[in-house]
Design a protein around this motif. Sequence first.
Motif, PDB file in Angstrom:
ATOM      1  N   TRP A  10       0.830  -1.204   0.000  1.00 42.75           N
ATOM      2  CA  TRP A  10       0.000   0.000   0.000  1.00 42.75           C
ATOM      3  C   TRP A  10       0.865   1.256   0.000  1.00 42.75           C
ATOM      4  N   ALA A  11       1.949   1.238   0.747  1.00 38.46           N
ATOM      5  CA  ALA A  11       2.852   2.391   0.766  1.00 38.46           C
ATOM      6  C   ALA A  11       3.420   2.644  -0.633  1.00 38.46           C
ATOM      7  N   GLN A  12       3.779   1.576  -1.342  1.00 37.99           N
ATOM      8  CA  GLN A  12       4.293   1.719  -2.704  1.00 37.99           C
ATOM      9  C   GLN A  12       3.208   2.239  -3.644  1.00 37.99           C
ATOM     10  N   TYR A  13       1.994   1.727  -3.486  1.00 37.59           N
ATOM     11  CA  TYR A  13       0.873   2.181  -4.319  1.00 37.59           C
ATOM     12  C   TYR A  13       0.593   3.660  -4.075  1.00 37.59           C
ATOM     13  N   GLU A  14       0.523   4.058  -2.811  1.00 38.08           N
ATOM     14  CA  GLU A  14       0.251   5.460  -2.483  1.00 38.08           C
ATOM     15  C   GLU A  14       1.335   6.377  -3.051  1.00 38.08           C
ATOM     16  N   ALA A  15       2.595   5.944  -2.986  1.00 36.93           N
ATOM     17  CA  ALA A  15       3.693   6.757  -3.503  1.00 36.93           C
ATOM     18  C   ALA A  15       3.584   6.945  -5.018  1.00 36.93           C
TER      19      ALA A  15
END
Length: 117
Positions: free
Chosen positions: A55-60
């Motif tokens: 999710w952190a990668q997606y949000e970034a």
Amino acid sequence: MPLLERGIGRPDMPLTVTDSIVLKVAAQRLTARLGAEEVREEDLLEARRVHRIDWAQYEAARSQQHPAGTTPGFFVVPEGMEARAREQVHAYTGTLAGMLGIIAQVVTGAQVGRVPF
């Protein structure tokens, strides 16, 4: 001839009608397993760990995921706490169902022509 299917999302990675049905059926199966308490706590925690990283990668990358041909609004951040919470639960559900092999089971059933319900 190969079957042509329309999709939504990114042109290089569309979500087809079949994909959407598979994900819904997998979510139903996961919900049943959770309701019957058939999912180990270790699996829940590992899925949470993986989901947080993904999710952190997606949000970034989310703000850059509007290539030409993308369904308008597909990557827009939903407004409101409830919508954001639903988005998180939906994404975590997919991660957990994938890690437990539920999605693969549903895909296999769909590929061999069985109704995936």
